[in-house]
Design an enzyme around this catalytic site. Structure first.
Site, PDB file in Angstrom:
ATOM      1  N   GLU A 243       3.195   5.381   2.161  1.00  0.00           N
ATOM      2  CA  GLU A 243       2.491   4.958   0.945  1.00  0.00           C
ATOM      3  C   GLU A 243       1.165   5.357   1.266  1.00  0.00           C
ATOM      4  OE1 GLU A 243       2.839   0.730   0.443  1.00  0.00           O
ATOM      5  OE2 GLU A 243       4.902   0.717  -0.089  1.00  0.00           O
ATOM      6  N   LYS A 245      -3.023   4.509   2.136  1.00  0.00           N
ATOM      7  CA  LYS A 245      -3.558   3.345   2.511  1.00  0.00           C
ATOM      8  C   LYS A 245      -4.813   3.202   1.800  1.00  0.00           C
ATOM      9  CE  LYS A 245      -4.924   0.520   6.563  1.00  0.00           C
ATOM     10  NZ  LYS A 245      -6.065  -0.146   5.720  1.00  0.00           N
ATOM     11  N   ARG A 265      -6.327 -11.861   1.261  1.00  0.00           N
ATOM     12  CA  ARG A 265      -6.029 -11.586   2.936  1.00  0.00           C
ATOM     13  C   ARG A 265      -5.918 -12.879   3.888  1.00  0.00           C
ATOM     14  NH1 ARG A 265      -6.002  -6.631   7.248  1.00  0.00           N
ATOM     15  NH2 ARG A 265      -6.340  -8.266   9.086  1.00  0.00           N
ATOM     16  N   GLU A 295      -3.084  -3.835  -3.454  1.00  0.00           N
ATOM     17  CA  GLU A 295      -4.609  -3.784  -2.812  1.00  0.00           C
ATOM     18  C   GLU A 295      -5.245  -3.200  -4.139  1.00  0.00           C
ATOM     19  OE1 GLU A 295      -7.093  -2.890   0.522  1.00  0.00           O
ATOM     20  OE2 GLU A 295      -4.906  -3.548   0.456  1.00  0.00           O
ATOM     21  N   PHE A 335       2.387  -2.925  -3.899  1.00  0.00           N
ATOM     22  CA  PHE A 335       3.219  -2.107  -2.957  1.00  0.00           C
ATOM     23  C   PHE A 335       4.353  -2.985  -2.363  1.00  0.00           C
ATOM     24  CE2 PHE A 335      -0.715  -3.418  -0.571  1.00  0.00           C
ATOM     25  CZ  PHE A 335      -0.273  -4.419   0.390  1.00  0.00           C
ATOM     26  N   ARG A 410       2.533  -9.081  12.831  1.00  0.00           N
ATOM     27  CA  ARG A 410       2.020  -7.747  12.923  1.00  0.00           C
ATOM     28  C   ARG A 410       2.983  -7.009  13.810  1.00  0.00           C
ATOM     29  NH1 ARG A 410      -3.135  -5.523  12.563  1.00  0.00           N
ATOM     30  NH2 ARG A 410      -4.035  -7.387  12.711  1.00  0.00           N
ATOM     31  N   LYS A 416       0.309   1.994  10.248  1.00  0.00           N
ATOM     32  CA  LYS A 416      -0.791   2.658   9.631  1.00  0.00           C
ATOM     33  C   LYS A 416      -1.237   3.897  10.379  1.00  0.00           C
ATOM     34  CE  LYS A 416      -4.200  -0.714  11.061  1.00  0.00           C
ATOM     35  NZ  LYS A 416      -5.379  -1.723  10.740  1.00  0.00           N
TER      36      LYS A 416
END
Length: 577
Positions: A243, A245, A265, A295, A335, A410, A416
């Site tokens: 996707e 960013k 966030r 986002e 997303f 994470r 990314k």
């Protein structure tokens, strides 16, 4: 438990910088509290009365707390303010002038009085707040008043982060940290330390294991790791969804009928700031109850393109919302889907969540599902990446198609890839400001010349230095930065900071800046990644790329492990070149 006993624990916690001692002290404290007291003390340790996502704050400045102290001490306000300027800490002033002795109020009584102060609103509320705080001071010993002052001002300075409290819950309940994964999972699903503590100590471990996603309680957001190339991404996770960013606001939208909540966030409730997203969610989320993530970016209607983050960030405000909304309407690129109509989607594979999300979002002008491709071909991934860059976006995020949504984690479920510049780091980093150096030369007049900044170490719940930053800000921004930092300056190094360097001014770890540098090098003076007898890591030629990130908490900053991984990625790129 009496609040005076809690103040004794706070004093012991303040006196140590050793995390193991902090955990042991907190565990001992929690074992001696009722479940309801555990809940309230967990909040107080965070300088709050409720979890982060609830909008209850004290709303009292130093001037107002000083006014309350003056009333309690029967002193002139100006005299107390002058004393404060000499001492530099209203808590220390309160302790010195209220004196010794033991207060008789229970923790829950003090908490309820603080809640009454925080929830006082309307005409004359400022005077009522100061009167009620003064009345509370009159029932406290000096030590108790010290910590109440600091809690109200958000400057408790105990050096306790969320991981420390989670470990302490485990030790208090079982005698070791073996329960940390279960406790942390519950926290990741509800973002409420008080609720987790209350549930554990009132209903037991099985109740925590049964924690479910709830609409209205933000889920701690999943985060992505980094890799430097399409080839390494495919090698790491194989077939994946890719996707764009986006460089905007990460949003978690909770829909419960017509009731919409939008969390950032860092889990703040931003619903009132984004009425266009609220209306879009009501119209376009085709379910009675749902939680989606996406986002949000400001959109230029005339040019039919997205504004950069520096423009989008103007939408994050408390005033003149309607005016700015007209100039900078938001689009949300959804997303992920976490919950819909009674079904928790977080354990389901990403590809299933994605398909359900596509069917859930109805046609409209505000919310759209982010574009994506599924590929195992590095060339196809690279082409998608180049298209994203060409559209003015940051890069791409690749996601394992079979991965669940791991709240608060994470890892390499998401990876990314951002634009790189030859000779520079592949990515920017988010650093926490730990202190500053007074200006030299041309910056003497500013009173600030450079920043000491660090990364977060979740293993030790500390911040470790990685850079001295002296460029990237305009003169106006340096002046603004000094103003922000002077509000949180402290006399000594904060207990959660690990540093060899000594800035002119220490500050509480609070503000995060986005930084770009030429490379990561080994360093004898920085503590990020530094083990005994070994070098640490440092940024070479760092410069601030984005001013204070209001959408980041200090614990959201780049981690020590990420710096090590970026250093290793950098070496791979050097070898290839």
């Amino acid at each position: 438990m009496k609040f005076s006993e809690l103040a004794d624990y706070f004093e012991k916690l303040e006196a140590t910088t050793k995390r193991n001692e902090m955990v042991a002290l907190l565990a001992e404290l929690f074992k001696n509290l009722s479940p309801e007291e555990v809940e309230k003390v967990a909040y107080l340790c965070q300088e709050r009365l409720v979890p982060n996502y609830e909008k209850i704050e004290f709303g009292m400045s130093e001037k107002l707390v000083a006014k309350s102290l003056a009333k309690a001490l029967s002193k002139d306000e100006e005299e107390v303010w002058t004393l404060y300027k000499e001492i530099g800490d209203l808590g220390a002033l309160a302790q010195r002038y209220i004196g010794e002795g033991k207060g008789e109020l229970e923790i829950l009584d003090v908490y309820n009085r603080l809640m009454e102060i925080a929830t006082t609103t309307g005409k004359g509320s400022i005077e009522k707040k100061t009167d009620r705080l003064a009345e509370l001071f009159s029932h406290l010993s000096g030590k108790e008043a010290k910590y109440i002052s600091r809690i109200v001002l958000g400057r408790l300075r105990l050096g306790i982060g969320d991981p420390t409290i989670l470990d302490a819950f485990s030790y208090a309940y079982s005698g070791d940290k073996s329960l940390r994964p279960v406790i942390e999972r519950a926290y990741n699903l509800c973002s409420d330390l008080g609720l987790v503590g209350f549930t554990l100590f009132s209903k037991g471990l099985d109740a925590l294991r049964d924690f479910k996603v709830q609409v209205g309680k933000p889920i701690r957001m999943a985060l992505a790791e980094r890799l430097p190339s399409a080839e390494e991404i495919i090698s790491k996770i194989g077939r994946c969804s890719v996707e764009p960013k986006f460089d905007g606001f990460r949003c978690q939208i909770h829909k419960d009928g017509d009731n919409i909540k939008i969390f950032s966030r860092n889990l703040e409730d931003n619903t009132e700031m984004f009425p266009d997203l609220v209306e879009g969610a009501r119209k376009q989320i085709g379910a009675e109850k749902a939680i989606i993530e996406g986002e949000a970016l400001a959109f230029n209607e005339e040019a039919q393109e997205f504004f950069p983050f520096q423009v989008t960030v103007q939408r994050k405000r408390k005033y003149e919302i309607e005016t700015v909304m007209a100039d900078l309407p938001l689009k949300l690129f959804a997303f992920d889907l976490l919950y819909v109509d009674g079904e928790d989607y977080t354990p389901k594979p990403y590809i299933e969540r994605r398909e359900k999300l596509k069917s859930l979002i109805l046609p409209g002008d505000v919310i759209m599902v982010a574009d994506s491709i599924i590929t195992e071909d590095p060339k196809e991934l690279n082409l998608f990446f180049e298209n994203a860059i060409g559209s003015g976006l940051e890069g791409i995020v690749a996601k394992r198609v079979d991965a669940p949504y791991q709240a608060g984690a994470r890892n390499f479920n998401w990876i990314k890839l951002k634009r790189s510049y030859k000779g520079e780091l592949t990515d920017t980093v988010d650093l926490v400001i730990l202190g500053y150096y007074v200006g030299r030369g041309a910056r003497t007049k500013l009173g600030i010349g450079s920043l000491l900044a660090g990364v977060y170490d979740p293993e030790s719940d500390t911040f470790k230095t990685v850079a001295k930053i002296g460029s990237g800000l305009t003169e106006e921004e340096w002046i603004k930065m000094k103003g922000l930092l002077d509000e949180i300056r402290v006399d000594n190094k904060p207990s959660r900071v690990v540093s060899i360097l000594e800035p002119d001014i220490w500050v509480e770890p609070k503000y995060v800046v986005e930084v770009r540098a030429d490379e990561i090098t080994r360093s004898p003076v920085h503590t990020a990644g530094k083990d005994e007898g070994e070098l640490g890591y440092a940024l070479r030629f760092p410069r601030v790329e984005k001013f204070v990130r209001i959408d980041r908490k200090p614990e959201d900053a780049t981690t020590v492990q990420e710096i090590l991984e970026m250093y290793n990625m950098q070496k791979k790129v050097e070898v290839k070149e």
